[in-house]
Design an enzyme around this catalytic site. Structure first.
Site, PDB file in Angstrom:
ATOM      1  N   ASP A 152      28.020 -43.369  52.892  1.00  7.83           N
ATOM      2  CA  ASP A 152      27.373 -44.303  51.976  1.00  7.83           C
ATOM      3  C   ASP A 152      27.153 -43.575  50.652  1.00  7.83           C
ATOM      4  O   ASP A 152      27.555 -42.411  50.503  1.00  7.83           O
ATOM      5  CB  ASP A 152      26.066 -44.817  52.588  1.00  7.83           C
ATOM      6  CG  ASP A 152      25.691 -46.201  52.070  1.00  7.83           C
ATOM      7  OD1 ASP A 152      26.301 -46.682  51.105  1.00  7.83           O
ATOM      8  OD2 ASP A 152      24.757 -46.801  52.641  1.00  7.83           O
TER       9      ASP A 152
ATOM     10  N   GLU B  92      24.037 -44.192  48.298  1.00  8.10           N
ATOM     11  CA  GLU B  92      22.687 -44.059  47.751  1.00  8.10           C
ATOM     12  C   GLU B  92      22.032 -42.726  48.095  1.00  8.10           C
ATOM     13  O   GLU B  92      21.164 -42.243  47.364  1.00  8.10           O
ATOM     14  CB  GLU B  92      21.805 -45.213  48.236  1.00  8.10           C
ATOM     15  CG  GLU B  92      22.129 -46.561  47.635  1.00  8.10           C
ATOM     16  CD  GLU B  92      23.199 -47.324  48.386  1.00  8.10           C
ATOM     17  OE1 GLU B  92      23.422 -48.502  48.089  1.00  8.10           O
ATOM     18  OE2 GLU B  92      23.828 -46.721  49.304  1.00  8.10           O
TER      19      GLU B  92
ATOM     20  N   HIS C 158      30.486 -47.887  51.181  1.00  7.87           N
ATOM     21  CA  HIS C 158      29.522 -48.379  50.197  1.00  7.87           C
ATOM     22  C   HIS C 158      30.133 -49.490  49.354  1.00  7.87           C
ATOM     23  O   HIS C 158      31.235 -49.335  48.806  1.00  7.87           O
ATOM     24  CB  HIS C 158      29.077 -47.234  49.285  1.00  7.87           C
ATOM     25  CG  HIS C 158      28.230 -47.689  48.127  1.00  7.87           C
ATOM     26  ND1 HIS C 158      26.926 -48.090  48.284  1.00  7.87           N
ATOM     27  CD2 HIS C 158      28.515 -47.821  46.803  1.00  7.87           C
ATOM     28  CE1 HIS C 158      26.441 -48.439  47.103  1.00  7.87           C
ATOM     29  NE2 HIS C 158      27.383 -48.293  46.193  1.00  7.87           N
TER      30      HIS C 158
ATOM     31  N   HIS D  16      20.787 -43.838  53.314  1.00  3.45           N
ATOM     32  CA  HIS D  16      19.496 -44.130  52.695  1.00  3.45           C
ATOM     33  C   HIS D  16      18.573 -44.834  53.687  1.00  3.45           C
ATOM     34  O   HIS D  16      19.014 -45.343  54.712  1.00  3.45           O
ATOM     35  CB  HIS D  16      19.690 -45.026  51.466  1.00  3.45           C
ATOM     36  CG  HIS D  16      20.398 -46.313  51.794  1.00  3.45           C
ATOM     37  ND1 HIS D  16      19.745 -47.418  52.313  1.00  3.45           N
ATOM     38  CD2 HIS D  16      21.713 -46.653  51.712  1.00  3.45           C
ATOM     39  CE1 HIS D  16      20.621 -48.387  52.520  1.00  3.45           C
ATOM     40  NE2 HIS D  16      21.833 -47.942  52.175  1.00  3.45           N
TER      41      HIS D  16
ATOM     42  N   HIS E 156      17.116 -49.995  51.072  1.00  2.14           N
ATOM     43  CA  HIS E 156      17.407 -51.403  51.334  1.00  2.14           C
ATOM     44  C   HIS E 156      18.118 -51.463  52.684  1.00  2.14           C
ATOM     45  O   HIS E 156      18.413 -50.428  53.282  1.00  2.14           O
ATOM     46  CB  HIS E 156      18.298 -52.006  50.239  1.00  2.14           C
ATOM     47  CG  HIS E 156      19.662 -51.408  50.183  1.00  2.14           C
ATOM     48  ND1 HIS E 156      19.930 -50.215  49.541  1.00  2.14           N
ATOM     49  CD2 HIS E 156      20.848 -51.810  50.720  1.00  2.14           C
ATOM     50  CE1 HIS E 156      21.208 -49.925  49.670  1.00  2.14           C
ATOM     51  NE2 HIS E 156      21.796 -50.871  50.384  1.00  2.14           N
TER      52      HIS E 156
ATOM     53  N   GLU F  57      20.286 -49.627  58.020  1.00  2.00           N
ATOM     54  CA  GLU F  57      21.667 -49.185  58.192  1.00  2.00           C
ATOM     55  C   GLU F  57      21.763 -47.941  59.069  1.00  2.00           C
ATOM     56  O   GLU F  57      22.693 -47.799  59.871  1.00  2.00           O
ATOM     57  CB  GLU F  57      22.283 -48.934  56.811  1.00  2.00           C
ATOM     58  CG  GLU F  57      22.405 -50.215  56.004  1.00  2.00           C
ATOM     59  CD  GLU F  57      22.758 -49.984  54.549  1.00  2.00           C
ATOM     60  OE1 GLU F  57      23.549 -49.067  54.256  1.00  2.00           O
ATOM     61  OE2 GLU F  57      22.241 -50.729  53.696  1.00  2.00           O
TER      62      GLU F  57
END
Length: 283
Positions: free
Chosen positions: A8, A10, A60, A104, A115, A134
């Site tokens: 990912d 972030e 992502h 994240h 998020h 996630e």
């Protein structure tokens, strides 16, 4: 020895804002370089620990973030979308371990760029009433397939979140959250060294002689629940066979099944939510 790396953005070294991670952002191209270098550090660690092959999945947003010509030459790359299994595309029980890079914290946590899959649209998610984002969903899916998750990099909040699922996962906290868009950063060279060492240690643990027992494949039914910001999304999802809305919450839908199938179905949820709200999933 086959190693899978889910990536990912972030939680990547140095990145703290939307302009760092969203296509078109003023610092996005720099963010791509930082993401690629974090991945290469993890690949180096896996290879140093004895990996014979490494597969990297860019997961992502557009899933076209990693610079393909700068990825470690001994790593394969899964790139682009749509992917039926998104963040765990092409993962199967032939892999010895999974590493998570740049992850994240879930929605509501005070972590950098926190998020759950769709920005503000998803307020909460649960697996069998256990809160998750996630990190938890990827972890649950990998272990249900019989693949241990052995390493995660991200901010300190993300690292604490994976520990709630499995304290054996080796973590590399490359930044320390000060708010959702602010962090105290490790120097890039130090962060990459931390990632490389964590990846190597995670792979060594997974492939030690004698190696720890792999998680058994999980074919038991589990319940996924998702609370959306909009009741309109929940209403549309109720049209999918097996999906119901909670009687006490018109914005929360539930569905029961095996975890890998739930992960794939959640991708369909995201597509429906996008059609209703216009907000694309960006993981």
């Amino acid at each position: 020895m086959r190693i899978y790396i889910s990536v990912d953005m972030e939680g990547v070294t140095g990145l703290v804002g939307a302009d760092d991670v969203q296509m078109g952002g003023r610092d996005y191209e720099h963010g791509r370089v930082m993401m690629t270098e974090d991945v290469n550090a993890a690949v180096r660690g896996a290879l140093a620990a004895g990996a014979d092959s490494v597969l990297v999945n860019d997961c992502h947003s557009t899933m076209r973030n990693l610079l393909a010509d700068r990825i470690h030459p001994e790593a394969g790359l899964v790139r682009g979308k749509p992917k039926p299994m998104g963040m765990v595309q092409d993962l199967d029980d032939g892999f010895d371990a999974m590493l998570c890079v740049g992850y994240h914290a879930r929605a509501g946590a005070l972590g950098v760029l926190s998020h759950s899959f769709m920005g503000h649209e998803i307020e909460d998610m649960w697996l069998d009433e256990r809160p998750m984002g996630e990190i938890g969903f990827a972890y649950a899916t990998a272990t249900a397939l019989g693949v241990p998750v052995v390493m995660l990099s991200g901010d300190d909040v993300a690292c604490a979140e994976i520990a709630e699922w499995d304290t054996r996962v080796v973590t590399a906290p490359v930044k320390h959250a000060r708010d959702r868009f602010a962090a105290r950063l490790l120097p890039a060279a130090e962060a990459r060294k931390l990632i490389e060492e964590a990846a190597a240690e995670g792979v060594r643990r997974a492939t030690a002689d004698p190696r720890p027992p792999r998680p058994p494949r999980d074919t038991t039914p589990h319940t996924l629940a998702v609370r959306w910001q909009s009741a309109s999304v929940a209403q549309q999802l109720e049209g999918i066979p097996g999906v119901t809305r909670r009687a006490d919450d018109a914005r929360t839908v539930e569905v029961t099944g095996e975890v890998p199938a739930l992960f794939r179905l959640f991708g369909v949820f995201s597509g429906v939510a996008y059609s209703v709200t216009g907000q694309a999933p960006y993981c």
